[in-house]
Design a protein around this motif. Sequence first.
Motif, PDB file in Angstrom:
ATOM      1  N   GLY A 197       0.813  -1.206   0.000  1.00 14.81           N
ATOM      2  CA  GLY A 197       0.000   0.000   0.000  1.00 14.81           C
ATOM      3  C   GLY A 197       0.845   1.254   0.000  1.00 14.81           C
ATOM      4  O   GLY A 197       2.081   1.194   0.014  1.00 14.81           O
ATOM      5  N   PRO A 198       0.205   2.417  -0.007  1.00 14.95           N
ATOM      6  CA  PRO A 198       0.922   3.699   0.029  1.00 14.95           C
ATOM      7  C   PRO A 198       1.823   3.788   1.250  1.00 14.95           C
ATOM      8  O   PRO A 198       1.469   3.329   2.341  1.00 14.95           O
ATOM      9  CB  PRO A 198      -0.219   4.725   0.102  1.00 14.95           C
ATOM     10  CG  PRO A 198      -1.393   4.037  -0.507  1.00 14.95           C
ATOM     11  CD  PRO A 198      -1.259   2.599  -0.105  1.00 14.95           C
ATOM     12  N   GLY A 199       2.982   4.373   1.054  1.00 20.37           N
ATOM     13  CA  GLY A 199       3.916   4.551   2.151  1.00 20.37           C
ATOM     14  C   GLY A 199       5.005   3.514   2.211  1.00 20.37           C
ATOM     15  O   GLY A 199       5.933   3.631   3.012  1.00 20.37           O
ATOM     16  N   GLN A 200       4.917   2.494   1.364  1.00 21.57           N
ATOM     17  CA  GLN A 200       5.944   1.449   1.350  1.00 21.57           C
ATOM     18  C   GLN A 200       7.066   1.889   0.414  1.00 21.57           C
ATOM     19  O   GLN A 200       6.853   2.085  -0.772  1.00 21.57           O
ATOM     20  CB  GLN A 200       5.340   0.126   0.894  1.00 21.57           C
ATOM     21  CG  GLN A 200       6.162  -1.091   1.246  1.00 21.57           C
ATOM     22  CD  GLN A 200       5.402  -2.379   1.006  1.00 21.57           C
ATOM     23  OE1 GLN A 200       4.623  -2.476   0.067  1.00 21.57           O
ATOM     24  NE2 GLN A 200       5.621  -3.374   1.851  1.00 21.57           N
ATOM     25  N   ASP A 201       8.253   2.046   0.957  1.00 21.14           N
ATOM     26  CA  ASP A 201       9.396   2.569   0.206  1.00 21.14           C
ATOM     27  C   ASP A 201       9.944   1.501  -0.730  1.00 21.14           C
ATOM     28  O   ASP A 201      10.472   0.475  -0.284  1.00 21.14           O
ATOM     29  CB  ASP A 201      10.478   3.024   1.187  1.00 21.14           C
ATOM     30  CG  ASP A 201      11.705   3.605   0.500  1.00 21.14           C
ATOM     31  OD1 ASP A 201      11.690   3.738  -0.749  1.00 21.14           O
ATOM     32  OD2 ASP A 201      12.680   3.919   1.208  1.00 21.14           O
ATOM     33  N   ALA A 202       9.836   1.758  -2.034  1.00 18.50           N
ATOM     34  CA  ALA A 202      10.300   0.773  -3.020  1.00 18.50           C
ATOM     35  C   ALA A 202      11.812   0.591  -2.984  1.00 18.50           C
ATOM     36  O   ALA A 202      12.324  -0.440  -3.427  1.00 18.50           O
ATOM     37  CB  ALA A 202       9.858   1.202  -4.417  1.00 18.50           C
ATOM     38  N   GLY A 203      12.529   1.567  -2.480  1.00 17.38           N
ATOM     39  CA  GLY A 203      13.979   1.479  -2.438  1.00 17.38           C
ATOM     40  C   GLY A 203      14.521   0.805  -1.190  1.00 17.38           C
ATOM     41  O   GLY A 203      15.725   0.599  -1.068  1.00 17.38           O
ATOM     42  N   SER A 204      13.641   0.451  -0.277  1.00 15.76           N
ATOM     43  CA  SER A 204      14.067  -0.161   0.977  1.00 15.76           C
ATOM     44  C   SER A 204      14.275  -1.660   0.806  1.00 15.76           C
ATOM     45  O   SER A 204      13.566  -2.310   0.034  1.00 15.76           O
ATOM     46  CB  SER A 204      12.994   0.081   2.057  1.00 15.76           C
ATOM     47  OG  SER A 204      13.209  -0.751   3.171  1.00 15.76           O
ATOM     48  N   PRO A 205      15.225  -2.238   1.533  1.00 12.89           N
ATOM     49  CA  PRO A 205      15.389  -3.704   1.490  1.00 12.89           C
ATOM     50  C   PRO A 205      14.180  -4.432   2.063  1.00 12.89           C
ATOM     51  O   PRO A 205      14.040  -5.629   1.895  1.00 12.89           O
ATOM     52  CB  PRO A 205      16.636  -3.947   2.353  1.00 12.89           C
ATOM     53  CG  PRO A 205      16.759  -2.744   3.209  1.00 12.89           C
ATOM     54  CD  PRO A 205      16.239  -1.598   2.406  1.00 12.89           C
ATOM     55  N   ALA A 237      11.120  -3.599   1.181  1.00 13.41           N
ATOM     56  CA  ALA A 237      10.034  -3.412   0.228  1.00 13.41           C
ATOM     57  C   ALA A 237       9.537  -4.738  -0.322  1.00 13.41           C
ATOM     58  O   ALA A 237      10.293  -5.688  -0.509  1.00 13.41           O
ATOM     59  CB  ALA A 237      10.483  -2.509  -0.916  1.00 13.41           C
ATOM     60  N   GLY A 238       8.242  -4.782  -0.600  1.00 15.67           N
ATOM     61  CA  GLY A 238       7.646  -5.965  -1.195  1.00 15.67           C
ATOM     62  C   GLY A 238       7.690  -5.902  -2.706  1.00 15.67           C
ATOM     63  O   GLY A 238       8.068  -4.890  -3.313  1.00 15.67           O
ATOM     64  N   VAL A 239       7.267  -6.993  -3.343  1.00 16.60           N
ATOM     65  CA  VAL A 239       7.326  -7.084  -4.798  1.00 16.60           C
ATOM     66  C   VAL A 239       6.439  -6.047  -5.460  1.00 16.60           C
ATOM     67  O   VAL A 239       6.766  -5.528  -6.533  1.00 16.60           O
ATOM     68  CB  VAL A 239       6.967  -8.515  -5.260  1.00 16.60           C
ATOM     69  CG1 VAL A 239       5.521  -8.863  -4.904  1.00 16.60           C
ATOM     70  CG2 VAL A 239       7.194  -8.688  -6.748  1.00 16.60           C
ATOM     71  N   ILE A 240       5.309  -5.691  -4.836  1.00 13.86           N
ATOM     72  CA  ILE A 240       4.400  -4.731  -5.463  1.00 13.86           C
ATOM     73  C   ILE A 240       5.047  -3.363  -5.577  1.00 13.86           C
ATOM     74  O   ILE A 240       5.025  -2.743  -6.653  1.00 13.86           O
ATOM     75  CB  ILE A 240       3.071  -4.661  -4.692  1.00 13.86           C
ATOM     76  CG1 ILE A 240       2.238  -5.909  -4.985  1.00 13.86           C
ATOM     77  CG2 ILE A 240       2.285  -3.395  -5.050  1.00 13.86           C
ATOM     78  CD1 ILE A 240       0.900  -5.964  -4.279  1.00 13.86           C
ATOM     79  N   THR A 268       1.696  -8.337 -14.838  1.00 10.47           N
ATOM     80  CA  THR A 268       0.860  -7.964 -15.978  1.00 10.47           C
ATOM     81  C   THR A 268      -0.142  -6.885 -15.591  1.00 10.47           C
ATOM     82  O   THR A 268      -0.328  -5.896 -16.321  1.00 10.47           O
ATOM     83  CB  THR A 268       0.110  -9.206 -16.513  1.00 10.47           C
ATOM     84  OG1 THR A 268       1.056 -10.170 -16.942  1.00 10.47           O
ATOM     85  CG2 THR A 268      -0.794  -8.828 -17.689  1.00 10.47           C
ATOM     86  N   GLU A 269      -0.791  -7.042 -14.431  1.00 12.73           N
ATOM     87  CA  GLU A 269      -1.789  -6.053 -14.011  1.00 12.73           C
ATOM     88  C   GLU A 269      -1.151  -4.714 -13.700  1.00 12.73           C
ATOM     89  O   GLU A 269      -1.686  -3.662 -14.065  1.00 12.73           O
ATOM     90  CB  GLU A 269      -2.560  -6.565 -12.794  1.00 12.73           C
ATOM     91  CG  GLU A 269      -3.666  -5.623 -12.363  1.00 12.73           C
ATOM     92  CD  GLU A 269      -4.826  -6.312 -11.682  1.00 12.73           C
ATOM     93  OE1 GLU A 269      -5.863  -5.658 -11.472  1.00 12.73           O
ATOM     94  OE2 GLU A 269      -4.692  -7.505 -11.354  1.00 12.73           O
ATOM     95  N   ILE A 270      -0.005  -4.720 -13.027  1.00 12.40           N
ATOM     96  CA  ILE A 270       0.675  -3.464 -12.735  1.00 12.40           C
ATOM     97  C   ILE A 270       1.099  -2.784 -14.036  1.00 12.40           C
ATOM     98  O   ILE A 270       0.974  -1.560 -14.186  1.00 12.40           O
ATOM     99  CB  ILE A 270       1.888  -3.708 -11.821  1.00 12.40           C
ATOM    100  CG1 ILE A 270       1.406  -4.073 -10.409  1.00 12.40           C
ATOM    101  CG2 ILE A 270       2.812  -2.489 -11.778  1.00 12.40           C
ATOM    102  CD1 ILE A 270       2.502  -4.446  -9.449  1.00 12.40           C
ATOM    103  N   THR A 287      -1.965   2.508  -4.617  1.00  8.13           N
ATOM    104  CA  THR A 287      -0.521   2.475  -4.389  1.00  8.13           C
ATOM    105  C   THR A 287       0.225   3.140  -5.542  1.00  8.13           C
ATOM    106  O   THR A 287       1.196   3.882  -5.322  1.00  8.13           O
ATOM    107  CB  THR A 287      -0.046   1.026  -4.203  1.00  8.13           C
ATOM    108  OG1 THR A 287      -0.856   0.387  -3.212  1.00  8.13           O
ATOM    109  CG2 THR A 287       1.400   0.970  -3.764  1.00  8.13           C
ATOM    110  N   ILE A 288      -0.215   2.891  -6.764  1.00  6.35           N
ATOM    111  CA  ILE A 288       0.403   3.522  -7.933  1.00  6.35           C
ATOM    112  C   ILE A 288       0.235   5.033  -7.869  1.00  6.35           C
ATOM    113  O   ILE A 288       1.190   5.789  -8.125  1.00  6.35           O
ATOM    114  CB  ILE A 288      -0.212   2.958  -9.231  1.00  6.35           C
ATOM    115  CG1 ILE A 288       0.236   1.511  -9.441  1.00  6.35           C
ATOM    116  CG2 ILE A 288       0.181   3.811 -10.437  1.00  6.35           C
ATOM    117  CD1 ILE A 288      -0.547   0.776 -10.513  1.00  6.35           C
ATOM    118  N   ASP A 289      -0.955   5.507  -7.511  1.00  5.54           N
ATOM    119  CA  ASP A 289      -1.195   6.956  -7.400  1.00  5.54           C
ATOM    120  C   ASP A 289      -0.258   7.568  -6.375  1.00  5.54           C
ATOM    121  O   ASP A 289       0.294   8.655  -6.589  1.00  5.54           O
ATOM    122  CB  ASP A 289      -2.647   7.231  -7.014  1.00  5.54           C
ATOM    123  CG  ASP A 289      -3.627   6.964  -8.147  1.00  5.54           C
ATOM    124  OD1 ASP A 289      -3.174   6.850  -9.305  1.00  5.54           O
ATOM    125  OD2 ASP A 289      -4.841   6.874  -7.872  1.00  5.54           O
TER     126      ASP A 289
END
Length: 308
Positions: free
Chosen positions: A170-178, A180-183, A247-249, A298-300
Amino acid sequence: MAHHLVTGGCGFIGRHLTAALLEAGHEVTVLDDLSSGDPATLPSAARLEEGCVTDANKLASLAEDMDGVFHLAAIASIAAAEANPERAHAVNAGGAANAVAAAARSHIPLVLISSAAVYGDAGPGAVSEDYPCLPLSSYGADKLQGEHYALKAADNGLSATIVRPFNVYGPGQDAGSPYAGVISRFIAAALSGTPLRVDGDGSQSRDFIFIDDLIRLLTACISRPRPGALIVNGCTGIATSVKALATEIGQLCGDNIRIEPGTGRSGGVAHSLGDPGQAAEMFGFRAQITLADGLRRTIDWQRGTNSQ
């Protein structure tokens, strides 16, 4: 209104939980060592105590003035736990033991955040809470040990609810963090025009639960304390393959998003799917946010973060 202690409150789940508790009119004290959490993202109404859950005396002292404890603090990255197993064990297992002891000493309810990692690779079927736990990682093993501490204390009067979240996003999850989840990593790649790399054939599957849904479950757990211990899955009961997720993302982020094969991995958990029946029966909880809606939100958020 109540006053709750949230350990690890500066982390992804902790910040959302703290905000929800404050919005409901409760007071919140957060204990966090700031090793991975960002205090700047913590709601200003929360009281921050800097410290680690390995400090049993500090935890016990803080719990004395509380009405309940949410224990979230952990080294949640499997890779980080494997790189420094002694530190991870001290935080993940030892910290849980300290949180259990603090809640028991003050006679207040505890919500212990465990992990679906305790199940190991249970196959493609949905696992209920009584499924045999065979964790594949030291992280999962430490989480399971934390559960054992809570179960033992519950035999002596502690009110403990153990929640096993599956893949939270969800929002707030840092994609650059170790951590971070796959989404969040897939979304970051799609927004930057980088190919989404799917390991193996992409058939591995996960149960993805949106952060708002998990927070509803956690707050329900503390609002309805009961004698003894209860274990509930934090899940949707819906499996999504990694290939279908990519695919959905890709479709939601726009045209020309490429999906490429990554390095095939051996071992690890191929499938992780929870049975939500226990949470529904005990708390009337069912996940409400569909994957498509959760991904859009999350994308927004990640788009807004990237544009700042």
